[in-house]
Structures are given as structure tokens and as C-alpha cells.
Design an enzyme around this catalytic site. Structure first.
Site, PDB file in Angstrom:
ATOM      1  N   TYR A 132      51.631  43.713   7.556  1.00 37.80           N
ATOM      2  CA  TYR A 132      50.351  44.041   6.931  1.00 37.80           C
ATOM      3  C   TYR A 132      49.209  43.247   7.562  1.00 37.80           C
ATOM      4  CZ  TYR A 132      52.911  46.346   3.090  1.00 37.80           C
ATOM      5  OH  TYR A 132      53.712  47.170   2.328  1.00 37.80           O
ATOM      6  N   SER A 179      53.212  53.846  -3.771  1.00 35.82           N
ATOM      7  CA  SER A 179      52.263  54.963  -3.884  1.00 35.82           C
ATOM      8  C   SER A 179      52.421  55.692  -5.220  1.00 35.82           C
ATOM      9  CB  SER A 179      52.422  55.956  -2.731  1.00 35.82           C
ATOM     10  OG  SER A 179      51.338  56.861  -2.678  1.00 35.82           O
ATOM     11  N   GLY A 196      45.072  59.791  -9.805  1.00 33.68           N
ATOM     12  CA  GLY A 196      44.193  58.819 -10.459  1.00 33.68           C
ATOM     13  C   GLY A 196      42.921  59.409 -11.022  1.00 33.68           C
TER      14      GLY A 196
END
Length: 322
Positions: free
Chosen positions: A53, A211, A219
Site C-alpha cells: 500500500y 469492499s 453507499g
């Protein structure tokens, strides 16, 4: 906060896992620190990262931010169940990625240095390495456990038969084996219901869905667009594919009187073997906005209604046989 065991282990984790992927590339170091502090204050003790990341800041940047946060002290490291992952190539050299014993050793030491800690609570294989036998994988992981550098082992993006193969080799060696599996799982993406979830349940492996909001589609995206919020081209493209389903979903959530994001998270927590969906906030508002999902219990009627909108899978082979 109601804590749950991670799979068959004795490790207690919060029902939401704080994903750190956005820390650095999209969230400043200062804001990342504030979100992590708010997570502990709210009782969220389970944090997930990965050595790759960092995006444009470079691989390892996110772990470095988490490490700087730990270095502030105040019991931050002691209160956190720290999970990170390895697999992705960190450089162009041939042994700086995947799951060879050499890379497992090197990657763990590098993560420990960036994270400014002497142990990782949950060390996860980010992907299956088809070129490394499980004998080698478990030997390397057992060495790390014996050295006190890791406590538990997890996987991510494994198929059901991968989990079975990994567990049977661990059993043969007398090792604890896998205690968790991170899978792509949400109302729109339910393929893991075929074999991953049944395998996880049978082997006592806790499932950590990533996810959970399908990149934002679950959402309340239509509500947000109606209010003038912008959306990426990728989001709009995905919305075009699923617009009818998302419209039905948001209408159903309105009937329940609940926020779509909260329903999506609450639904996951009702599913077999699921322990903690991963939320990956970019802002404090996104983090705090996820917490009310923990107060929601969906009844059988609501769960059945969601299955009508998002048809799932029965356990294999029943899904594709009589």
C-alpha cells in the site's frame, strides 16, 4: 463494542476492521493519525494494512504511517490487533515478492521495521502463489511464529479449495493453520458463498470481507448524485451496469428507514463465518459514518428482501446441481 473471536482462534477483534489502504495516497498523515485514534476511542481494535500500500507515494508508505502512529505511544500498539499482508512485488528483483520462504522472511522483517513493532498479530498472504508449495509456506510461517515475529496467519483472495489445501497441509504439520480469509464480498459480489464461505465455516476460518460497499455503489450513490456529489468515471460506469438493482436497493433501504451503507455492512455481519467487514475511510466523516451499522439488526424479512434484490448463491454443489 461487541468483540468476536477471529475464526477458531482465541483472538478478539471488533466487528469492523479499519482498512488503511487510503492512508498516505488519499489521506494525509495527520488525518490518518486522527482516524486511527478515533477508531481506538470507538472500540475498533482491528486494523488491516499491506506492504504494497502506498500508490504514488511508493510501496510501504502506508505501513510507515501506521508505524509512526504506533511510535507516539499511549498504548496504541498494545490496543491494536495489527494485520498486514505480503505477496505483491516490492521491487523488480525476482525474489522480492510472492510467497517463497525467502520473501516471507524478508517481507516480514521489512514490514516490522516500517510498522515500528516487533510482532504482527495477523500476517496474511495477499494472494495465492501457485509456484510455492504449502510445505514451504508453512515452514516459513512456523519459523516466524517461533521467532515471535507473527502470532496468527491469514489469507486473502483464496478459493475454497485453496483454503482446504492450506489447512490440510497445516494439519499434517501440526500447525494451527489459517485463522482468517479476506474475500471480496458484498451484496453485489456474492461468489464466495459458493465454496469459500462453506470451507471457511467448516475449517473455523473467520471471513473478513473487503469492499463491503462495492466501491461506493452500496453507499447511497444515487442519493449523493441527486445532491450534486461528483463521482469517478469508473463509479458511473459501474452504476450504469447495475442502476436498476441499485435503485431497488435504495428504495428498499428507504422503506426500512436505514442508510444504504449501514444496511450493506449490517447484512455482511449476518452472513456465515463473517467476522468483520473492512472499512477503508478517506476521511473522519466516512469513518464515524460507518459506526451506526453496528447498532442495526436485520430481521428475516429484511434479509429475504435483500436476497430478492441481490440473488446470492446456495452452497456448492447445490447451486449448480439438483
Amino acid at each position: 463494542m461487541q468483540y468476536a473471536n477471529l475464526g477458531r482462534s482465541g483472538l478478539k477483534v471488533s466487528p469492523l476492521c479499519l482498512g488503511t489502504m487510503n492512508f498516505g495516497p488519499f489521506t494525509s498523515e495527520e488525518d490518518s493519525f486522527a482516524i486511527m485514534d478515533a477508531a481506538l476511542d470507538a472500540g475498533v481494535n482491528f486494523f488491516d494494512s499491506a506492504n504494497v500500500y502506498g500508490r504514488h507515494l511508493g510501496r510501504g508508505a502506508t505501513e510507515t504511517i501506521v508505524g509512526k502512529w504506533f511510535a507516539q505511544g499511549g498504548g496504541r500498539r498494545e490496543k491494536t490487533v495489527l494485520a498486514t499482508k505480503l505477496y505483491g512485488d516490492m521491487t523488480d528483483w525476482p525474489n522480492d515478492g510472492k510467497l517463497s520462504a525467502l520473501n516471507i522472511r524478508k517481507a516480514c522483517d521489512a514490514s516490522l521495521k516500517r510498522l515500528q513493532t516487533d510482532y504482527i498479530d495477523l500476517y496474511q498472504a495477499h494472494h495465492v502463489d501457485r509456484n510455492t508449495p504449502y510445505e514451504e509456506f508453512w515452514e516459513a510461517m512456523d519459523v516466524l511464529r517461533g521467532q515471535g515475529k507473527i502470532v496468527y496467519v491469514g489469507t486473502s483472495n483464496f478459493a475454497g479449495w485453496h483454503l482446504a489445501k492450506a489447512q490440510e497441509e497445516a494439519r499434517r504439520r501440526g500447525s494451527l493453520g489459517v485463522v482468517s480469509e479476506q474475500s471480496h464480498y458484498n451484496l453485489l459480489t456474492r461468489a464466495v458463498e459458493l465454496e469459500v464461505l462453506p470451507a471457511a465455516e467448516d475449517y473455523g476460518i473467520g471471513v473478513i470481507p473487503w469492499s463491503p460497499l462495492a466501491g461506493g455503489l452500496l453507499g447511497g450513490v444515487l442519493r449523493k448524485l441527486d445532491k450534486g456529489r461528483s463521482a469517478s468515471e469508473m463509479m458511473l460506469s459501474e452504476l450504469a451496469k447495475h442502476r436498476g438493482t441499485i435503485e431497488a436497493y435504495e428504495t428498499f433501504c428507504d422503506e426500512l428507514g436505514l442508510d444504504p451503507a449501514h444496511v450493506a455492512l449490517a447484512w455482511l455481519l449476518e452472513q456465515r463465518a463473517v467476522v468483520a467487514p473492512i472499512i477503508g475511510p478517506r476521511t473522519m466523516e466516512q469513518f464515524t459514518g460507518s459506526l451506526p451499522a453496528l447498532e442495526i439488526t436485520l430481521d428475516e424479512q429484511a434479509l429475504a428482501g435483500l436476497d430478492e434484490i441481490f440473488p446470492g448463491h446456495r452452497t456448492a454443489p447445490e447451486d449448480y446441481a439438483w
